[in-house]
Design an enzyme around this catalytic site. Structure first.
Site, PDB file in Angstrom:
ATOM      1  N   ASN A  99      20.817 -24.475  78.233  1.00 32.55           N
ATOM      2  CA  ASN A  99      20.348 -24.464  79.628  1.00 32.55           C
ATOM      3  C   ASN A  99      20.848 -23.203  80.335  1.00 32.55           C
ATOM      4  O   ASN A  99      20.101 -22.508  81.008  1.00 32.55           O
ATOM      5  CB  ASN A  99      20.857 -25.695  80.387  1.00 32.55           C
ATOM      6  CG  ASN A  99      20.518 -26.983  79.683  1.00 32.55           C
ATOM      7  OD1 ASN A  99      19.583 -27.026  78.897  1.00 32.55           O
ATOM      8  ND2 ASN A  99      21.278 -28.028  79.928  1.00 32.55           N
ATOM      9  N   ASP A 100      22.130 -22.931  80.157  1.00 31.89           N
ATOM     10  CA  ASP A 100      22.677 -21.732  80.785  1.00 31.89           C
ATOM     11  C   ASP A 100      22.376 -20.482  79.972  1.00 31.89           C
ATOM     12  O   ASP A 100      22.094 -19.428  80.537  1.00 31.89           O
ATOM     13  CB  ASP A 100      24.190 -21.883  80.988  1.00 31.89           C
ATOM     14  CG  ASP A 100      24.482 -22.684  82.233  1.00 31.89           C
ATOM     15  OD1 ASP A 100      23.913 -22.345  83.288  1.00 31.89           O
ATOM     16  OD2 ASP A 100      25.234 -23.664  82.154  1.00 31.89           O
TER      17      ASP A 100
ATOM     18  N   HIS B  67      20.753 -28.874  87.524  1.00 30.60           N
ATOM     19  CA  HIS B  67      21.596 -29.992  87.097  1.00 30.60           C
ATOM     20  C   HIS B  67      21.113 -31.325  87.658  1.00 30.60           C
ATOM     21  O   HIS B  67      21.179 -32.341  86.981  1.00 30.60           O
ATOM     22  CB  HIS B  67      23.055 -29.734  87.478  1.00 30.60           C
ATOM     23  CG  HIS B  67      23.728 -28.823  86.511  1.00 30.60           C
ATOM     24  ND1 HIS B  67      23.993 -27.516  86.792  1.00 30.60           N
ATOM     25  CD2 HIS B  67      24.145 -29.030  85.238  1.00 30.60           C
ATOM     26  CE1 HIS B  67      24.566 -26.944  85.736  1.00 30.60           C
ATOM     27  NE2 HIS B  67      24.671 -27.853  84.781  1.00 30.60           N
TER      28      HIS B  67
ATOM     29  N   GLU C 241      27.294 -20.406  75.931  1.00 28.97           N
ATOM     30  CA  GLU C 241      26.234 -20.409  76.943  1.00 28.97           C
ATOM     31  C   GLU C 241      26.196 -19.106  77.746  1.00 28.97           C
ATOM     32  O   GLU C 241      25.414 -18.965  78.675  1.00 28.97           O
ATOM     33  CB  GLU C 241      26.371 -21.622  77.869  1.00 28.97           C
ATOM     34  CG  GLU C 241      27.735 -21.813  78.495  1.00 28.97           C
ATOM     35  CD  GLU C 241      27.857 -23.118  79.280  1.00 28.97           C
ATOM     36  OE1 GLU C 241      26.843 -23.788  79.510  1.00 28.97           O
ATOM     37  OE2 GLU C 241      28.994 -23.458  79.660  1.00 28.97           O
TER      38      GLU C 241
ATOM     39  N   ARG D 164      34.007 -32.319  77.940  1.00 30.14           N
ATOM     40  CA  ARG D 164      34.041 -30.954  78.464  1.00 30.14           C
ATOM     41  C   ARG D 164      34.936 -30.884  79.696  1.00 30.14           C
ATOM     42  O   ARG D 164      34.894 -31.772  80.553  1.00 30.14           O
ATOM     43  CB  ARG D 164      32.614 -30.501  78.820  1.00 30.14           C
ATOM     44  CG  ARG D 164      32.558 -29.030  79.185  1.00 30.14           C
ATOM     45  CD  ARG D 164      31.139 -28.546  79.309  1.00 30.14           C
ATOM     46  NE  ARG D 164      30.477 -29.125  80.474  1.00 30.14           N
ATOM     47  CZ  ARG D 164      29.191 -28.916  80.752  1.00 30.14           C
ATOM     48  NH1 ARG D 164      28.442 -28.192  79.944  1.00 30.14           N
ATOM     49  NH2 ARG D 164      28.655 -29.459  81.829  1.00 30.14           N
TER      50      ARG D 164
ATOM     51  N   ARG E 258      18.408 -21.099  86.843  1.00 35.28           N
ATOM     52  CA  ARG E 258      17.865 -22.389  86.408  1.00 35.28           C
ATOM     53  C   ARG E 258      17.489 -23.275  87.591  1.00 35.28           C
ATOM     54  O   ARG E 258      16.780 -24.258  87.420  1.00 35.28           O
ATOM     55  CB  ARG E 258      18.844 -23.104  85.471  1.00 35.28           C
ATOM     56  CG  ARG E 258      20.172 -23.431  86.098  1.00 35.28           C
ATOM     57  CD  ARG E 258      21.192 -23.846  85.052  1.00 35.28           C
ATOM     58  NE  ARG E 258      21.094 -25.257  84.690  1.00 35.28           N
ATOM     59  CZ  ARG E 258      21.956 -25.873  83.873  1.00 35.28           C
ATOM     60  NH1 ARG E 258      22.940 -25.191  83.311  1.00 35.28           N
ATOM     61  NH2 ARG E 258      21.823 -27.146  83.598  1.00 35.28           N
TER      62      ARG E 258
ATOM     63  N   ARG F 230      29.943 -34.629  80.527  1.00 32.83           N
ATOM     64  CA  ARG F 230      30.035 -33.717  81.682  1.00 32.83           C
ATOM     65  C   ARG F 230      31.008 -34.341  82.684  1.00 32.83           C
ATOM     66  O   ARG F 230      30.605 -35.097  83.572  1.00 32.83           O
ATOM     67  CB  ARG F 230      28.662 -33.525  82.313  1.00 32.83           C
ATOM     68  CG  ARG F 230      27.687 -32.732  81.468  1.00 32.83           C
ATOM     69  CD  ARG F 230      26.382 -32.524  82.220  1.00 32.83           C
ATOM     70  NE  ARG F 230      25.529 -31.536  81.603  1.00 32.83           N
ATOM     71  CZ  ARG F 230      24.529 -31.816  80.752  1.00 32.83           C
ATOM     72  NH1 ARG F 230      24.286 -33.065  80.419  1.00 32.83           N
ATOM     73  NH2 ARG F 230      23.786 -30.845  80.259  1.00 32.83           N
TER      74      ARG F 230
ATOM     75  N   CYS G 196      24.001 -28.659  72.490  1.00 32.49           N
ATOM     76  CA  CYS G 196      23.984 -29.760  73.460  1.00 32.49           C
ATOM     77  C   CYS G 196      23.115 -29.435  74.671  1.00 32.49           C
ATOM     78  O   CYS G 196      23.067 -30.207  75.622  1.00 32.49           O
ATOM     79  CB  CYS G 196      25.403 -30.136  73.892  1.00 32.49           C
ATOM     80  SG  CYS G 196      26.266 -28.803  74.729  1.00 32.49           S
TER      81      CYS G 196
HETATM   82  C1  PEP Z   1      23.980 -26.042  79.012  1.00 29.64           C
HETATM   83  O1  PEP Z   1      24.204 -25.126  79.804  1.00 29.64           O
HETATM   84  O2  PEP Z   1      23.098 -25.992  78.134  1.00 29.64           O
HETATM   85  C2  PEP Z   1      24.764 -27.282  79.069  1.00 29.64           C
HETATM   86  C3  PEP Z   1      24.674 -28.206  78.140  1.00 29.64           C
HETATM   87  O3  PEP Z   1      25.594 -27.460  80.134  1.00 29.64           O
HETATM   88  P1  PEP Z   1      25.115 -27.800  81.635  1.00 29.64           P
HETATM   89  O4  PEP Z   1      23.642 -28.138  81.579  1.00 29.64           O
HETATM   90  O5  PEP Z   1      25.952 -28.912  82.114  1.00 29.64           O
HETATM   91  O6  PEP Z   1      25.378 -26.538  82.361  1.00 29.64           O
HETATM   92 MG    MG Z   2      25.996 -25.073  80.963  1.00 31.11          MG
END
Ligand code: PEP
Ligand code: MG
Length: 527
Positions: free
Chosen positions: A437-438, A182, A415, A318, A448, A282, A485
């Site tokens: 991402n998750d 993050h 996710e 969110r 990650r 976020r 996203c």
């Molecule tokens: C994701 O997980 O792709 C996402 C958009 O949320 P974050 O990166 O804040 O976990």
């Molecule tokens: Mg996420």
């Protein structure tokens, strides 16, 4: 290269930074992770005392009518029954801010529901002292490092990144860390040069350092030639990238492009005409102190500001996605594997006091414009249903108090693989947003934030794209909107595959807007 020491790692593609090193002994975090009841009680007592002192100072320079109100507020701040109620909440494991809000809640509701106009008017005075104490709770000095310096440490808490002023430049070098974490995501969004995974090394603070975020190396004691090269490269590549606002690429195309916002500054440097709205806010990154999680008014103001900026375009907000690598203010429990633990909606449903405050702020803001709500880390349909019930209960409570509200569309992040594979079961969600991402980290079983396995991300791509295509088909069959996203959407190399799988709505970091829109224009998908 003439530097005395050259370290290699992975860069975040955000150009160069130079500056004196700030060497952090430990990963700095402005907020501690565990709640200690005695400390929380001490913080609260101090905040109440500070608030009383501020009110007394006001009385000294005010006229009698206002002094009456201020005296009533001081009396309430000294009320032993309220202090006792707050102490009981703290003893149950709640932090100072939530305990204070909980202790005042019944009083405020009691005043608000009174038949007597004068008593009803007292509710505002109570809300005022509630928020005054919350502000005083924020007053703890936050840990920071000198502006313009290059932060060097094992890792960096996202909240520390957000608390720091980057306008004077500076960069980040992490011994561990990952470009998918993050904090890396925040650095990319702000255009701050960062190199991660350089391994351990020792350095004195103030040593001059050059960070090459494009090529993934760090030079300690850079020479004149290194600096000249950095200067040329920085001039050639705009660091902040928000210049995307005037790219001239037409909007309103076949693919809607929205932005991911993690920091209020991002909207200050971006024209809302450059996108189709906010696809992901976020919220966990917008608050600078844990006390803000209990501050409905502050949250309402922030969401209202987003709606105002978007000027009629949709704003997808969110719910707090705390946990994982985003601990804040001692919430959650000590977990061996926080990414697989009490994170996102799981944490919120386990802490309904925090959830209900955010829900009220959102319901009120939704009355001002097209606001949508997104639930993080949803795994099972019951989580959406339980959250929706809380929205309905809070909406009824606010309506009873004659407060303007509107029920927003409630969607969910996709996710977690279990959710992605069973999207057809989520009939209670109004829309879906793929969080790659998750989703990637859970599909590849590769953290990650873990530099040693970050390359597994690449290997997970075929599985990820297959799952995305399956989820898009499921959403279309349900006649529900689906977008993406996660960071994948901001990488032009993936756009053809995403479009082929049926994606027509993407949300990307402001720094990625220009590249994405140019790629869409080339593919004839910008209308
Ligand atoms: C994701 O997980 O792709 C996402 C958009 O949320 P974050 O990166 O804040 O976990
Ligand atoms: Mg996420």
């Amino acid at each position: 290269m003439s530097g005395a020491l050259r370290l290699e790692g992975k860069g975040n593609g955000c150009g160069y930074a130079t500056g004196p090193a700030f060497v952090s002994a430990e990963p700095l975090s402005p907020c501690g992770d565990q709640i200690s009841p005695s400390l929380e009680f001490e913080h609260l007592s101090k905040a109440i005392e500070e608030s009383i002192a501020a009110l007394e100072a006001l009385i000294a320079r005010t006229e009698p009518l206002s002094a009456d109100i201020l005296e009533f507020q001081i009396e309430m701040l000294r009320d032993p029954a309220i202090a006792e109620m707050a102490a009981e909440e703290i003893a149950k494991g709640q932090n100072a801010a939530f305990s204070w809000v909980a202790a005042l809640e019944e009083y405020i509701a009691g005043f608000e529901q009174s038949e007597d106009d004068d008593i009803r008017a007292r509710a505002v005075d109570m809300i005022d002292i509630r928020d005054r104490v919350l502000r005083a709770l924020e007053g703890a000095p936050s840990i920071d490092f000198p502006a313009g310096s290059v932060f060097i440490g094992k890792d960096m808490a996202p909240s520390l990144f957000l608390a720091h002023d980057w306008t004077g430049g500076g960069g980040i070098v992490l011994e561990a860390g990952s470009t998918a974490s993050h904090v890396a995501l925040l650095a990319r969004a702000k255009g701050v040069a960062m190199v991660v995974g350089v391994g351990s090394f020792s350095l004195e603070s103030k040593t001059p350092v050059l960070v090459d975020g494009d090529n993934g190396f760090v030079i300690v004691h850079p020479g004149g030639a290194d600096l000249a090269m950095a200067y040329r490269a920085t001039k050639a590549t705009p660091r902040h990238g928000l210049e995307a606002r005037d790219s001239g690429v037409a909007l309103n195309g076949a693919v809607e492009v929205l932005v991911n916002i993690s920091d209020i500054d991002e909207i200050h440097s971006l024209d809302s005409a450059a996108c189709e709205g906010i696809g992901l806010l976020r919220t966990e990154f917008l608050l600078s102190h844990a006390a803000d999680l209990a501050n409905e008014e502050k949250q309402f103001q922030l969401y209202s500001e987003m709606l105002k900026w978007a000027a009629g375009k949709p704003v997808t907000i969110r719910l707090f996605d705390l946990g994982g690598d985003k601990p804040l203010g001692g919430f959650g429990v000590e977990e061996r594997n926080p990414f697989l633990g009490l994170r996102g909606i799981r944490l919120l449903l386990a802490m309904p006091v925090m959830l209900r405050i955010q829900v009220r702020a959102l319901l009120r803001a939704a009355a001002l414009g097209p606001l949508k709500v997104l639930l993080p880390m949803v795994t099972f349909p019951g989580e959406v249903e339980d959250t929706r019930r809380i929205f309905e209960e809070e909406a009824a409570g606010l309506a009873d108090r004659h407060i303007a509200i509107s029920m927003p569309a409630i969607g969910m992040m996709v996710e977690v693989p279990a959710a992605a594979l069973t999207l057809d079961m989520f009939t209670s969600a109004d829309f879906f947003s793929l969080g790659t991402n998750d989703l990637t980290q859970y599909l590849a079983a590769a953290g990650r934030d873990n530099p040693t396995v970050v390359d597994l991300y690449r290997h997970a791509e075929p599985a990820l794209l297959r799952l995305i295509a399956q989820a898009v088909t499921a959403a279309h069959d349900m006649d529900k909107p689906i977008g993406i996203c996660g960071d994948l959407a901001g990488n032009p190399a993936f756009l053809p595959a995403l479009i082929a799988s049926g994606i027509r709505r993407i949300s990307v970091a402001p720094t990625q807007l220009q590249a994405v829109r140019m790629a869409l224009a080339q593919a004839g998908m910008d209308g």
